[in-house]
Design an enzyme around this catalytic site. Sequence first.
Site, short mmCIF file in Angstrom:
data_model
loop_
_atom_site.label_atom_id
_atom_site.label_comp_id
_atom_site.label_asym_id
_atom_site.label_seq_id
_atom_site.Cartn_x
_atom_site.Cartn_y
_atom_site.Cartn_z
N ARG A 27 2.24 -7.68 -37.04
CA ARG A 27 1.16 -8.41 -37.72
C ARG A 27 1.32 -8.54 -39.23
NH1 ARG A 27 -3.06 -4.66 -34.87
NH2 ARG A 27 -1.22 -3.40 -35.20
N ARG A 36 0.78 -15.25 -32.48
CA ARG A 36 -0.31 -14.47 -31.88
C ARG A 36 -1.64 -15.22 -31.88
NH1 ARG A 36 -3.30 -11.84 -30.13
NH2 ARG A 36 -3.76 -9.77 -30.93
N ASP A 72 5.85 -3.48 -25.27
CA ASP A 72 5.01 -2.35 -25.64
C ASP A 72 5.33 -1.18 -24.71
OD1 ASP A 72 2.55 -1.75 -27.47
OD2 ASP A 72 2.22 -0.70 -25.58
N TYR A 147 -1.14 8.70 -22.60
CA TYR A 147 -1.90 7.47 -22.34
C TYR A 147 -2.39 7.41 -20.90
CZ TYR A 147 -0.70 5.69 -26.93
OH TYR A 147 -0.61 5.53 -28.28
O1 CP3 Z 1 9.12 -2.33 -32.93
C1 CP3 Z 1 8.95 -3.50 -32.58
O2 CP3 Z 1 8.91 -4.46 -33.38
C2 CP3 Z 1 8.85 -3.81 -31.09
C3 CP3 Z 1 7.55 -3.87 -30.54
C4 CP3 Z 1 6.70 -2.65 -30.27
C5 CP3 Z 1 5.29 -2.75 -30.13
N1 CP3 Z 1 4.80 -1.56 -29.71
C6 CP3 Z 1 4.52 -3.97 -30.36
C7 CP3 Z 1 3.07 -3.88 -30.58
C8 CP3 Z 1 7.03 -1.32 -30.00
C9 CP3 Z 1 8.40 -0.64 -30.07
C10 CP3 Z 1 5.82 -0.65 -29.64
C11 CP3 Z 1 5.77 0.76 -29.23
C12 CP3 Z 1 4.46 1.41 -29.06
N2 CP3 Z 1 3.31 0.90 -28.54
C13 CP3 Z 1 4.23 2.77 -29.35
C14 CP3 Z 1 5.27 3.75 -29.83
C15 CP3 Z 1 5.61 3.56 -31.25
C16 CP3 Z 1 4.56 4.03 -32.19
O3 CP3 Z 1 4.17 3.23 -33.04
O4 CP3 Z 1 4.21 5.22 -32.13
C17 CP3 Z 1 2.90 3.06 -29.04
C18 CP3 Z 1 2.19 4.39 -29.21
C19 CP3 Z 1 2.32 1.87 -28.51
C20 CP3 Z 1 0.95 1.68 -27.97
C21 CP3 Z 1 0.21 0.68 -28.75
N3 CP3 Z 1 0.50 -0.67 -28.77
C22 CP3 Z 1 -0.93 0.90 -29.54
C23 CP3 Z 1 -1.55 2.25 -29.80
C24 CP3 Z 1 -1.30 -0.34 -30.04
C25 CP3 Z 1 -2.53 -0.65 -30.82
C26 CP3 Z 1 -2.41 -0.19 -32.22
C27 CP3 Z 1 -1.86 -1.28 -33.05
O5 CP3 Z 1 -0.88 -1.05 -33.79
O6 CP3 Z 1 -2.46 -2.37 -32.99
C28 CP3 Z 1 -0.37 -1.31 -29.57
C29 CP3 Z 1 -0.37 -2.77 -29.87
C30 CP3 Z 1 0.89 -3.38 -30.37
N4 CP3 Z 1 2.15 -3.07 -29.94
C31 CP3 Z 1 0.97 -4.42 -31.33
C32 CP3 Z 1 2.33 -4.75 -31.47
C33 CP3 Z 1 2.95 -5.81 -32.33
C34 CP3 Z 1 -0.19 -5.08 -32.02
C35 CP3 Z 1 -0.76 -6.07 -31.07
C36 CP3 Z 1 -1.30 -7.30 -31.73
O7 CP3 Z 1 -0.53 -8.21 -32.05
O8 CP3 Z 1 -2.53 -7.35 -31.88
#
Ligand code: CP3
Length: 341
Positions: A27, A36, A72, A147
Amino acid sequence: MNDTFLKACRGEKVDYTPVWLMRQAGRYMKEYQEVRAKVDFLTLCKTPELAAKVSLQPIDILDVDAAILFSDILIPVEAMGMPLAFHDKKGPILGDPVRTKAGVDRLVIPDTEDSMPFVLETIRILRQELKVPLIGFSGAPWTLATYIIEGGSSKNFLHTKKMMYQNPGLFKALMEKITATVIEYLSAQIHAGAQAVQLFDSWAGILAPYDYEKIIFPHVKSAVKALKKFDVPVIYFVNDCAGLLKVVKKCGADVIGIDWRVDMAKAAKMLGKNHSIQGNLDPCVLFAPKEHIEDRVKDILFKAETARGHIFNLGHGILPETPVENAIAMVEAVHKYGRRD
Ligand code: CP3
């Protein structure tokens, strides 16, 4: 292809320190927000053309040395049988959290080709487009377990720890199912073309070292061991790793990813010469003036010189509020000060 990243993972000689950023597609980039605005997050993950498009955005804009699959960590959890939704403010929600034997029994070990073909298709598209290596990823077993048992994000992880202490047999059965899923999922990503794989253990640091070593670490080791039979580097990222490094160093991965709460020099000394290190700039440093970002990049590069190999990265995911120009400045500083010729 630019293989500097893969060489650094293996501890081979490189011309400069490679760099990428965890959560580099996201984002903080207006190009991501434009995509998005048209589709929700899960649709984005499940539409290969769009997922590939956002994976590629940071490669050109930041000039990083590796790409990561856009997906994700909860996608395979949905495939295990849990309903998944993302809410803008609350983060991920998994329906019907698993807290009983019936709940564990209901979960399946999904076949990736059958239930997550879009992940493999995204990888195939990316491999045709990319000039840098592609990293596939999965949550590590423990992080996925939190989770699955909590049903979403958590503060104290009480349900998870209660199952761990009150019903160790059930917890172990769940961890085994998750570990089998992780192995199958990452093996499929490697077959589809992922050139390295990263396990995200985002919640490892909430464990006492005793529990991490006795209860969680055996599953990490068995996942790494199963993946090591392929000829691609395995990266194990451990968030809040400082208290766990003595154990983590025995995991067998090619690369250990560390967060920023531990000094790079100390981590390099503790981890020894069997792995390369990835990390470890505090994502909040990207809100500092550029001169300060440069100073901090130089400090980490200098301290990582004793490591077998170094891949520069943040200590955790880039924050949505980050100014893109500061992320670009960080990558430029790594490429400028990380030259080894
Ligand atoms: O690294 C990258 O660019 C690849 C994409 C990627 C995403 N999530 C995209 C995402 C990766 C590698 C992840 C891993 C992920 N997802 C983890 C482990 C890494 C970390 O940060 O600890 C975890 C715990 C998640 C679970 C998750 N996904 C949460 C808790 C959330 C909400 C919090 C947030 O940051 O908004 C997500 C959503 C998420 N995953 C988004 C993205 C780009 C945001 C979604 C959006 O566009 O609204």
